[in-house]
Design a protein around this motif. Structure first.
Motif, mmCIF file in Angstrom:
data_model
loop_
_atom_site.group_PDB
_atom_site.id
_atom_site.type_symbol
_atom_site.label_atom_id
_atom_site.label_comp_id
_atom_site.label_asym_id
_atom_site.label_seq_id
_atom_site.Cartn_x
_atom_site.Cartn_y
_atom_site.Cartn_z
ATOM 1 N N ASN A 157 -19.305 -11.573 -23.678
ATOM 2 C CA ASN A 157 -20.340 -10.713 -24.240
ATOM 3 C C ASN A 157 -21.620 -10.797 -23.420
ATOM 4 O O ASN A 157 -22.656 -11.253 -23.899
ATOM 5 C CB ASN A 157 -20.605 -11.107 -25.696
ATOM 6 C CG ASN A 157 -21.496 -10.101 -26.414
ATOM 7 O OD1 ASN A 157 -21.745 -9.004 -25.914
ATOM 8 N ND2 ASN A 157 -21.994 -10.486 -27.570
ATOM 9 N N ASP A 174 -18.393 -11.073 -32.745
ATOM 10 C CA ASP A 174 -18.310 -12.427 -33.272
ATOM 11 C C ASP A 174 -16.836 -12.707 -33.560
ATOM 12 O O ASP A 174 -15.974 -11.869 -33.313
ATOM 13 C CB ASP A 174 -19.188 -12.609 -34.519
ATOM 14 C CG ASP A 174 -18.891 -11.584 -35.596
ATOM 15 O OD1 ASP A 174 -17.694 -11.218 -35.772
ATOM 16 O OD2 ASP A 174 -19.815 -11.111 -36.285
ATOM 17 N N PRO A 188 -24.275 -6.982 -30.636
ATOM 18 C CA PRO A 188 -24.452 -7.700 -31.911
ATOM 19 C C PRO A 188 -23.233 -7.719 -32.821
ATOM 20 O O PRO A 188 -23.179 -8.519 -33.743
ATOM 21 C CB PRO A 188 -25.625 -6.963 -32.561
ATOM 22 C CG PRO A 188 -25.614 -5.606 -31.944
ATOM 23 C CD PRO A 188 -25.143 -5.805 -30.541
ATOM 24 N N TYR A 246 -16.463 -11.636 -28.459
ATOM 25 C CA TYR A 246 -17.378 -12.762 -28.645
ATOM 26 C C TYR A 246 -17.187 -13.812 -27.545
ATOM 27 O O TYR A 246 -18.094 -14.620 -27.281
ATOM 28 C CB TYR A 246 -17.186 -13.376 -30.035
ATOM 29 C CG TYR A 246 -16.022 -14.329 -30.159
ATOM 30 C CD1 TYR A 246 -16.225 -15.708 -30.116
ATOM 31 C CD2 TYR A 246 -14.723 -13.860 -30.307
ATOM 32 C CE1 TYR A 246 -15.149 -16.584 -30.238
ATOM 33 C CE2 TYR A 246 -13.653 -14.712 -30.415
ATOM 34 C CZ TYR A 246 -13.858 -16.082 -30.386
ATOM 35 O OH TYR A 246 -12.812 -16.942 -30.512
ATOM 36 N N GLU A 281 -23.638 -8.481 -22.512
ATOM 37 C CA GLU A 281 -24.716 -7.610 -22.983
ATOM 38 C C GLU A 281 -25.210 -8.001 -24.366
ATOM 39 O O GLU A 281 -26.064 -7.311 -24.940
ATOM 40 C CB GLU A 281 -24.226 -6.151 -23.016
ATOM 41 C CG GLU A 281 -23.904 -5.585 -21.640
ATOM 42 C CD GLU A 281 -23.582 -4.097 -21.699
ATOM 43 O OE1 GLU A 281 -24.384 -3.346 -22.302
ATOM 44 O OE2 GLU A 281 -22.537 -3.698 -21.180
ATOM 45 N N LYS A 282 -24.683 -9.080 -24.909
ATOM 46 C CA LYS A 282 -25.106 -9.559 -26.238
ATOM 47 C C LYS A 282 -24.923 -8.478 -27.308
ATOM 48 O O LYS A 282 -25.834 -8.218 -28.116
ATOM 49 C CB LYS A 282 -26.567 -10.041 -26.220
ATOM 50 C CG LYS A 282 -26.873 -11.075 -25.153
ATOM 51 C CD LYS A 282 -26.058 -12.346 -25.339
ATOM 52 C CE LYS A 282 -26.390 -13.392 -24.267
ATOM 53 N NZ LYS A 282 -25.538 -14.602 -24.382
ATOM 54 N N GLN A 294 -26.712 -0.873 -30.813
ATOM 55 C CA GLN A 294 -27.452 -1.643 -31.807
ATOM 56 C C GLN A 294 -26.877 -1.397 -33.188
ATOM 57 O O GLN A 294 -26.319 -0.328 -33.463
ATOM 58 C CB GLN A 294 -28.936 -1.256 -31.798
ATOM 59 C CG GLN A 294 -29.645 -1.528 -30.489
ATOM 60 C CD GLN A 294 -29.725 -3.026 -30.177
ATOM 61 O OE1 GLN A 294 -29.932 -3.848 -31.083
ATOM 62 N NE2 GLN A 294 -29.568 -3.373 -28.901
#
Length: 1007
Positions: free
Chosen positions: A216, A224, A221, A213, A218-219, A257
């Motif tokens: 990141n 966190d 998901p 987190y 590449e984001k 994803q």
């Protein structure tokens, strides 16, 4: 209005989902724990290796399981090659087949070739301490996480790398704290994922940095700062649990994803994911620290029911580790109660937990049980008990009614209900002291008036059978009665036999065949059938009576109208109604027990039979048995089994306190066909663990007694039959039935091949083999025996040759002695002649005469020396040896005589150390040598003859310069040769003669 309606519908749906989520799912579990031989009840980690063995990490060592046996590996601080610590928290097998273990104190790996552990307890930065997770990436690095550290170990460079969180530095791990988290290998990119208290981390091996987190780009998901607990990568998907969102997250590693999330209202509060698994049917099994859940295709989590009072319940509220074997069995390791296992696809029975069990136990009779059964048209059940209770049970609604049957208390009579028959309005009950009926409308129990001929004081009522409007009643006498229900009339029928004394009163039965004809069992006559035409029971003319007829229990018809009969001690019996013959199957044929007490054919033509909690399913077509046990009433013997067909084509088994409904349609015709694993070889002092790296076991001669453990990794051991052979020792295959250990004693030395194979349904399965080499005591080996034989023959031959040789030597010595004696005599004689020969005497007398005229005193000395010479020769002519001192004194006289003759032409030097004076020599040896030198050499004042006598290396040396005469008058050239022969006779040291251009040397051995 529409919006309000939608809200209501949505609320109802949420309520339904929430309500459904609260439902629990029940599985039939069996268990392995310390009471069944498991070394430890606390199982925290597991894996199945490439050899097929299951490895279990416990709080008390590392276990290897083959289906029957547990091999235990322990830590031992006295050795350097044992397990790092007995508390094994995590396990992993790398691409090389090496087993890695994270323990409470460091980590280690198991070397399969050397059968020893290599431990890692610290690196340059300090001790590792408690390690919580371990995994290997595709680059050959071993990743380990501990309570406050993350590190990798390179198998190539043998170096450690520690990873720490560095605030403000991108690419570092999100947190150093990894307690109750895990490391998982990424099968897509070949690196690893690490779970910390600050979320997930992915390590990119190429970029040599962590993504999380804090880093990141590449984001991703799933990155966190939420604590995810344990993570699992199954296939190409990562599974983790979001504790804030209360969701199980399924992340696709290829698409990067979140593919799916699963939630449940039950997942409230702080839930820490402990472990999870996806089975072959894509069902999810997930465990938190306080509960376990099962998620099928509906996607709705259902809590796995846990009931500490139920033997088939899971062994705890949660499981610490879970795995599935090839046969579909789900194995779960619990923290305190060992292993629980189940196979949802093969669960072919369900157990009814009925409320009236507690009521029945109030009777306080250990042998309380269900004894009779009838199914009503509405598919509810009527059950008779030992304590004369009639129970009405609805298996769908789980409702219960209990009715007491008013039997009298006659001493010596049993009170249980023998038979129950159901009709539309009435339930008939037969006890030994009468027949009763329950009016379904009034719920009242009444006694059925019996005919006068049934005297309950001496006769008991046993089996009953309802056929249309007739109730048939069998007594324990030689009579059967029929009761016309509408007319309330009794009719009596005599049986063509006498009741045998000692025949158990519980074994009087009635049974209808497929044609609706009534049959009874008789002893010793066999069976009888009621003839409507004759209005009497007619005995079957059975062609092969057997002793087991006395031990028959209740018989049942099959679809071919044959009867199947269980027997006490004689197994399963079939009566062919067409051929009128018995056929028998026993344990030797594959039956689980000879003590069969109940039987029931199913709709598929298979025959179910049981002995307490052990069951066999027999297929008459292929003559094969499938055997199994149920985890109820283990160790109980004070009850009887009964089995009844149900209207839904299932089979109901009455156990002590339990009702078990079997579903024949779920019984697979084929059981898993797994090859046997050879797990270990044990001698009295050693254990050898077997794996794929083991090609041969070498035993020394003292280890000729050994046992070999083998097994199939399945919980259905009773379905397998094992055969083994030690090729080279056993002539044929040894049938071991379901035993999984082969024992051998006093095996002779040699090389053998141990083979084991399994048979299921009469079909052999691929076997395993192991080469075993047993050394031989050297005194039992063929070469040693041959050597002994050769030694005996050699010694005999040597003794013979020795005798022959010694005889020859004695003969030779005798000849040689004679010859040497002759030589000695000749030498002595020659010496005497030499000194008495005319030349010597003439020369001596001439010298004496000249001396008398010129020097009378010197002549007197000359004469005295001459007389001493001849006296010495005459005195020692018989002696073999004289001292060197004596010989020197003698030869000095001789030298003086010669000096008077040759004067300065003869010069003799004698240098003999005192320590050699007592050595011995042949008499007159020196005189002979001096005489020889004088005889053969020219002597002149200008060219004197120089003779030196001295000692060197225990040899007396007589050496003279060489100035040979051209002619020697008295030489026969035998003097020195005879002297050599004489010394050879006296010593093994030779007399040596050496001649050069200017010297002549004789070396005489001093004796």
């Amino acid at each position: 209005m529409l919006q309000k309606t939608c809200c209501i519908v949505f609320t109802v749906l949420i309520f339904c989902v929430a309500s459904f989520a609260q439902k629990k799912v029940s599985f039939v579990f069996s268990h392995l724990n310390e009471s069944t031989g498991m070394p430890s009840n606390s199982v925290y980690s597991s894996l199945q290796d490439r050899d097929g063995f299951i490895w279990l990490g416990t709080t008390d060592g590392l276990l290897r399981f083959d289906g029957s046996h547990f091999n235990v590996f322990k830590s031992n601080y006295k050795t350097h090659n044992s397990l790092a610590h007995n508390y094994v928290i995590d396990l992993f097998e790398d691409s090389d087949g090496i087993i890695w273990a994270a323990t409470a104190y460091g980590f280690c790996y198991f070397d399969k070739k050397k059968l020893e552990f290599v431990s890692f307890l610290e690196d340059d930065l300090g001790k590792f301490g408690r390690c919580t997770s371990i995994a290997c990436d595709d680059s050959g690095n071993v990743w380990v996480s501990g309570e406050n550290f993350i590190c990798s170990y390179s198998k190539k460079t043998k170096k450690f790398t520690r990873y720490k969180h560095q605030s403000g530095v991108p690419g570092t791990v999100s947190s150093n704290e990894t307690s109750v988290s895990s490391i998982a290998k990424d099968p897509v990119n070949g690196s690893v994922w690490v779970s910390t208290v600050k979320g997930l981390n992915y390590y990119d091996a190429k970029k040599k940095q962590f993504f999380n987190y804090l880093n990141n780009p590449e984001k991703i998901p799933v990155f966190d700062d939420e604590w995810k607990g344990a993570i699992k990568i199954i296939g190409k998907k990562l599974y983790c649990y979001g504790m804030k969102l209360k969701k199980l997250i399924i992340y696709n590693l290829e698409t990067k994803q979140i593919e799916r999330t699963i939630t449940s209202e039950a997942w409230q509060g702080l839930k820490v994911l402990l472990t999870m698994m996806i089975d072959k049917n894509q069902n999810i099994w997930i465990s938190f620290y306080d509960s376990a859940y099962y998620i099928d295709s509906s996607g709705v989590p259902k809590e796995i029911e846990y009931d500490s009072n139920k033997k088939t319940s899971i062994g705890g509220r949660y499981f610490s580790t879970i795995w599935q074997t090839d046969d579909g069995t789900i194995w779960m390791g619990t923290a305190a109660k060992g292993i629980s296992y189940t196979n949802p696809d093969k669960i072919f029975y369900k157990v009814y937990s009925v409320p009236f069990i507690d009521t029945l136990t109030l009777v306080k009779r250990e042998y309380e049980s269900f004894n009779s059964f009838a199914e009503a048209e509405d598919k509810t059940w009527w059950l008779g008990t030992w304590s004369s209770k009639l129970i009405h049970f609805d298996p769908v609604k789980k409702t219960t009614e209990i009715f007491s049957i008013p039997v009298t208390k006659t001493p010596g009579r049993v009170k249980y209900i023998h038979s129950v028959c159901d009709s539309k309005n009435v339930v008939y009950v037969a006890a030994q002291e009468g027949v009763f009926y329950l009016d379904k409308r009034t719920r009242k129990v009444s006694a059925l008036p019996l005919p006068p001929k049934i005297d309950l004081k001496s006769t008991g009522t046993m089996a009953i059978q309802l056929i249309g409007d007739y109730l048939w009643v069998r007594t324990d006498a030689a009579t059967i009665f029929s009761y016309h229900i509408s007319q309330k009339k009794w009719k009596e029928y005599y049986l063509p036999h006498n009741v045998q004394k000692g025949f158990y009163t519980t074994r009087f039965f009635l049974e209808l065949d497929r044609k609706g004809e009534l049959w009874v069992n008789l002893f010793p006559e066999g069976l009888a059938k009621f003839s409507e035409k004759k209005q009497a029971f007619v005995v079957e003319k059975i062609s092969n009576h057997h002793p087991f007829e006395e031990w028959f229990y209740q018989f049942r018809k099959d679809s071919l109208n044959n009867f199947w009969i269980p027997s006490l001690g004689f197994g399963l019996v079939k009566y062919d109604t067409q051929k009128k013959r018995y056929q028998n199957w026993r344990e030797a044929d594959g039956l689980i027990s000879d003590n069969c007490v109940a039987v029931c054919p199913d709709e598929f033509g298979q025959i179910w039979t049981c002995s307490l909690n052990k069951f066999s399913i027999f297929n008459p077509i292929n003559n094969q048995f499938q055997n199994f046990k149920i985890p109820y009433n283990e160790g109980e013997i004070d009850y009887r089994n009964f089995m009844f067909p149900l209207k839904n084509k299932h089979i109901l088994a009455l156990q002590k306190g339990y009702l078990i409904e079997f579903m024949p349609e779920k019984v697979a015709s084929e059981v898993p066909k797994s090859p046997a694993l050879i797990s270990s070889l044990q001698t009295p002092d050693s254990t050898f663990f077997i794996n794929s790296e083991t090609k041969k076991i070498a035993l020394n001669a003292t280890q000729s007694n050994f046992s070999i453990n083998y097994s199939v990794l399945t919980p259905y051991q009773e379905q397998y039959k094992y055969y083994y052979m030690l090729e080279g020792y056993d002539e044929n295959w040894v049938a071991a039935d379901n035993k999984t250990t082969a024992n051998y004693t006093k095996i002779p030395g040699g090389e053998y091949e141990f083979k084991v194979k399994t048979v299921v349904n009469n079909k052999s399965i691929e076997g395993k083999s192991l080469i075993i080499e047993v050394d031989t005591f050297f005194y039992k080996t063929k070469w040693f025996l041959c050597l002994i034989l050769l030694m005996i023959v050699g010694l005999g031959f040597a003794f013979y040759r020795y005798n022959v040789q010694k005889t020859a030597e004695v003969h030779h010595l005798q000849i040689q002695t004679t010859r040497l004696q002759k030589d000695k005599t000749e030498i002595q004689y020659q010496n005497l002649i030499n000194h008495l020969n005319p030349h010597f005497l003439f020369n001596s007398l001439t010298s004496l005469n000249s001396l008398i005229a010129t020097n009378p005193k010197q002549a007197s000395k000359f004469l005295k020396r001459l007389s001493l010479i001849y006296r010495y020769i005459l005195q020692n002519k018989e002696k073999e040896l004289v001292s060197l001192e004596e010989e020197i004194a003698f030869v000095q006289n001789y030298i003086d005589l010669q000096k008077s003759r040759f004067e300065e032409g003869l010069q003799v030097s004698i240098q003999i150390p005192d320590e050699y004076q007592m050595y011995r020599i042949v008499p007159v040896t020196l005189q002979n040598l001096l005489e020889n030198a004088i005889k053969h050499n020219i002597i002149e004042d200008e060219s004197p003859l120089l003779i030196a006598i001295y000692v060197e290396n225990n040899f007396l040396i007589v050496e003279n310069n060489l100035q040979k005469k051209h002619y020697v008058e008295t030489s026969n050239k035998l003097g020195l040769t005879s002297l050599q022969t004489l010394y050879h006779y006296l010593s093994n040291r030779k007399l040596e003669i050496n001649e050069t251009n200017d010297k002549f040397t004789v070396k005489i051995p001093l004796l």
